[in-house]
Motif scaffolding. Structure first.
Motif, PDB file in Angstrom:
ATOM      1  N   ASP A 145       0.881  -1.175   0.000  1.00 46.69           N
ATOM      2  CA  ASP A 145       0.000   0.000   0.000  1.00 46.69           C
ATOM      3  C   ASP A 145       0.918   1.224   0.000  1.00 46.69           C
ATOM      4  O   ASP A 145       1.448   1.589   1.059  1.00 46.69           O
ATOM      5  CB  ASP A 145      -0.885  -0.042   1.262  1.00 46.69           C
ATOM      6  CG  ASP A 145      -1.844   1.133   1.312  1.00 46.69           C
ATOM      7  OD1 ASP A 145      -2.274   1.600   0.235  1.00 46.69           O
ATOM      8  OD2 ASP A 145      -2.138   1.613   2.430  1.00 46.69           O
ATOM      9  N   GLY A 146       1.165   1.796  -1.164  1.00 51.57           N
ATOM     10  CA  GLY A 146       2.184   2.846  -1.272  1.00 51.57           C
ATOM     11  C   GLY A 146       3.536   2.217  -0.970  1.00 51.57           C
ATOM     12  O   GLY A 146       3.873   1.167  -1.511  1.00 51.57           O
ATOM     13  N   ASP A 147       4.275   2.848  -0.046  1.00 49.04           N
ATOM     14  CA  ASP A 147       5.574   2.279   0.346  1.00 49.04           C
ATOM     15  C   ASP A 147       5.418   1.239   1.448  1.00 49.04           C
ATOM     16  O   ASP A 147       6.353   0.496   1.747  1.00 49.04           O
ATOM     17  CB  ASP A 147       6.512   3.391   0.860  1.00 49.04           C
ATOM     18  CG  ASP A 147       7.031   4.235  -0.297  1.00 49.04           C
ATOM     19  OD1 ASP A 147       6.921   3.771  -1.461  1.00 49.04           O
ATOM     20  OD2 ASP A 147       7.530   5.348  -0.034  1.00 49.04           O
ATOM     21  N   VAL A 217      -1.789  -5.002  10.025  1.00 52.31           N
ATOM     22  CA  VAL A 217      -0.577  -4.399  10.595  1.00 52.31           C
ATOM     23  C   VAL A 217       0.161  -3.674   9.471  1.00 52.31           C
ATOM     24  O   VAL A 217       0.514  -4.286   8.460  1.00 52.31           O
ATOM     25  CB  VAL A 217       0.338  -5.468  11.241  1.00 52.31           C
ATOM     26  CG1 VAL A 217       1.623  -4.827  11.760  1.00 52.31           C
ATOM     27  CG2 VAL A 217      -0.384  -6.202  12.366  1.00 52.31           C
ATOM     28  N   ARG A 218       0.379  -2.393   9.676  1.00 54.64           N
ATOM     29  CA  ARG A 218       1.038  -1.584   8.638  1.00 54.64           C
ATOM     30  C   ARG A 218       2.544  -1.568   8.910  1.00 54.64           C
ATOM     31  O   ARG A 218       2.999  -1.087   9.953  1.00 54.64           O
ATOM     32  CB  ARG A 218       0.469  -0.165   8.661  1.00 54.64           C
ATOM     33  CG  ARG A 218       1.073   0.766   7.619  1.00 54.64           C
ATOM     34  CD  ARG A 218       0.315   2.092   7.575  1.00 54.64           C
ATOM     35  NE  ARG A 218      -1.001   1.950   6.947  1.00 54.64           N
ATOM     36  CZ  ARG A 218      -1.230   2.043   5.639  1.00 54.64           C
ATOM     37  NH1 ARG A 218      -0.222   2.269   4.814  1.00 54.64           N
ATOM     38  NH2 ARG A 218      -2.450   1.911   5.155  1.00 54.64           N
ATOM     39  N   VAL A 219       3.302  -2.110   7.946  1.00 55.03           N
ATOM     40  CA  VAL A 219       4.751  -2.216   8.108  1.00 55.03           C
ATOM     41  C   VAL A 219       5.424  -1.268   7.114  1.00 55.03           C
ATOM     42  O   VAL A 219       5.174  -1.359   5.911  1.00 55.03           O
ATOM     43  CB  VAL A 219       5.209  -3.677   7.838  1.00 55.03           C
ATOM     44  CG1 VAL A 219       6.718  -3.796   7.913  1.00 55.03           C
ATOM     45  CG2 VAL A 219       4.541  -4.627   8.822  1.00 55.03           C
ATOM     46  N   PRO A 220       6.263  -0.342   7.609  1.00 52.58           N
ATOM     47  CA  PRO A 220       6.898   0.606   6.681  1.00 52.58           C
ATOM     48  C   PRO A 220       7.970  -0.060   5.822  1.00 52.58           C
ATOM     49  O   PRO A 220       8.505  -1.116   6.196  1.00 52.58           O
ATOM     50  CB  PRO A 220       7.532   1.640   7.616  1.00 52.58           C
ATOM     51  CG  PRO A 220       7.767   0.905   8.887  1.00 52.58           C
ATOM     52  CD  PRO A 220       6.676  -0.138   8.998  1.00 52.58           C
ATOM     53  N   ALA A 221       8.308   0.570   4.699  1.00 54.30           N
ATOM     54  CA  ALA A 221       9.304   0.031   3.764  1.00 54.30           C
ATOM     55  C   ALA A 221      10.623  -0.277   4.483  1.00 54.30           C
ATOM     56  O   ALA A 221      11.312  -1.247   4.158  1.00 54.30           O
ATOM     57  CB  ALA A 221       9.537   1.029   2.645  1.00 54.30           C
ATOM     58  N   GLU A 222      10.951   0.545   5.483  1.00 49.82           N
ATOM     59  CA  GLU A 222      12.193   0.375   6.267  1.00 49.82           C
ATOM     60  C   GLU A 222      12.296  -1.029   6.890  1.00 49.82           C
ATOM     61  O   GLU A 222      13.373  -1.537   7.128  1.00 49.82           O
ATOM     62  CB  GLU A 222      12.161   1.447   7.366  1.00 49.82           C
ATOM     63  CG  GLU A 222      13.320   1.452   8.296  1.00 49.82           C
ATOM     64  CD  GLU A 222      13.165   2.545   9.363  1.00 49.82           C
ATOM     65  OE1 GLU A 222      12.839   3.704   9.027  1.00 49.82           O
ATOM     66  OE2 GLU A 222      13.375   2.221  10.552  1.00 49.82           O
TER      67      GLU A 222
END
Ligand SMILES: Cc1cc2nc3c(=O)[nH]c(=O)nc-3n(C[C@H](O)[C@H](O)[C@H](O)COP(=O)(O)OP(=O)(O)OC[C@H]3O[C@@H](n4cnc5c(N)ncnc54)[C@H](O)[C@@H]3O)c2cc1C
Length: 387
Positions: A145-147, A217-222
């Protein structure tokens, strides 16, 4: 047997680790076993001594010690003078390398210092209710979802599942490809992450094994580890080291049981003589001694191969198979030599027996090890059936 793989530096390190385990770990083990979990402080104390993430580079606050023999020593002394349930090595060398080798620079800078100090505790979450040996059956989904990536699904039997603060989670990123998995670092304080209960087990009583749940759970690209479609191949790569760790643990556990059984049979008498004086006892001890020495020699050789970057998946599977099958047989013989006392909880051997039973199952069962070894020599069932 004199083990030739260690030099003076390793011996000095072993003395320090032994003292740490005797003073800081051993006195707490019984309480942890009763509580069903070890104290998080054990990680912090090990971190203070520099025993966690020893391989991490100095730029992240680590010692830069890549030599696996140091980890082998922490594992061996931890088992002898502590308990096999305290999974320091799972944190440092079984999960840690996923972050060290595949993590983004931002993740490494943020997380590795916390892993070195023991403030962060790691776990790896592959297994699901419907996917254990068959990793390609994983159903937990990660959708971009996006990055960011959004994770939904659940995992089970996850070690360090209650104490853990960060989990390497395998999730499906390519729906129609069995091997289309990604690896993501999920942090315990992320919204939508939940833990189940601490699962009640036959053994490893001081180890927290839990279910984990992921709801949007939203996991960032990092926090994405490597190529999000090549997680399966990355898992297979790191599983070789994991299996070497299991082999090191299995043989150290068996050696500890052997030593405490030898002391017991010299002390305990029947028919007016020490149990050790019966021919059966002496022959059983001789058989075990031989198996332990053969297995230890093989495992030590693989530790050196691993240091040289030459550990194959097949050799690691052979080591796990040999060491954990030996561990199980040794535990059974050691309980037998203890007689009824061996069945009593107050004797350490009774729980070493149940603790050992999982070694042939987790991190790939003995049957899966045989599959890997057979395939490595060209005996792949799928290919053979095409003939
Ligand atoms: C205490 C504990 C800690 C664990 N920690 C973790 C963890 O931290 N992270 C994690 O992801 N998982 C963890 N696991 C899960 C563990 O790795 C799995 O239980 C293991 O891989 C076996 O999978 P399964 O339980 O689904 O058994 P199954 O896959 O259902 O296997 C059942 C039986 O069938 C056999 N079998 C399966 N496939 C084949 C085949 N192709 N050929 C021949 N025989 C086969 C197996 O060998 C076994 O005997 C843990 C498990 C336990 C009990």
């Amino acid at each position: 047997m004199n083990r030739l793989i260690f030099d003076e530096e390793h011996d000095l390190f072993r003395d320090q680790v032994r003292r740490f385990m005797q003073e800081e770990i051993e006195p707490n083990v019984e309480a942890w076993r009763e509580a069903g979990i070890c104290d998080k402080d054990a990680f912090r104390k090990a971190g203070e001594q520099g025993y966690l993430f020893m391989w991490a580079d100095e730029q992240y606050g680590g010692l830069g010690l890549k030599d696996f023999r140091f980890e082998q020593i922490v594992t061996e002394e931890g088992i002898r003078h502590g308990d096999i349930s305290l999974f320091l090595t799972l944190h440092s060398r079984l999960v840690g390398p996923y972050i060290g080798e595949l993590g983004s620079e931002a993740l490494k800078q943020r997380l590795i210092p916390q892993c070195i100090s023991g403030e962060a505790i790691l776990g790896v979450a592959m297994t699901e209710p419907g996917a254990g040996s068959d990793v390609a059956g994983i159903k937990t989904r990660a959708i971009q979802d996006g990055d960011d990536w959004i994770i939904n699904g659940s995992k089970t039997y996850i070690s360090n599942g209650i104490n853990g603060t960060h989990f390497v989670v395998a999730a499906r990123t390519v729906p129609d490809k069995p091997h289309g998995l990604g690896l993501f670092v999920v942090e315990a304080d992320m919204e939508g992450f939940k833990r189940g209960r601490n699962l009640d087990k036959m053994g490893l009583k001081a180890q927290d094994t839990a279910e984990l749940f992921f709801e949007d759970v939203r996991v960032p690209a990092e926090n994405v580890l490597g190529d999000p479609t090549r997680g399966f191949y990355n898992l297979m790569h790191f599983l070789a080291e994991e299996r070497l760790i299991n082999a090191v643990q299995g043989i150290a556990h068996a050696q500890t049981a052997f030593d405490l059984t030898k002391a017991y049979i010299l002390e305990r008498k029947a028919f007016g003589r020490p149990i050790a004086a019966f021919q059966n006892s002496r022959f059983k001890m001789a058989e075990m001694r031989t198996q332990l020495d053969i297995t230890q020699t093989f495992v030590d050789q693989l530790v050196l191969l691993h240091n040289a970057g030459a550990l194959s998946a097949e050799l690691a599977a052979e080591a796990k198979l040999q060491a954990t099958e030996t561990e199980s047989r040794v535990m059974d013989d050691c309980v037998q030599l203890h007689g009824g006392a061996g069945y009593m909880s107050e004797y350490r051997i009774s729980h070493m027996f149940t603790d050992a039973r999982i070694s042939r199952i987790y991190a790939g069962s003995s049957e899966i090890m045989k599959e890997i070894i057979a395939r490595g020599m060209g005996l792949d069932e799928r290919e053979l059936l095409k003939r």
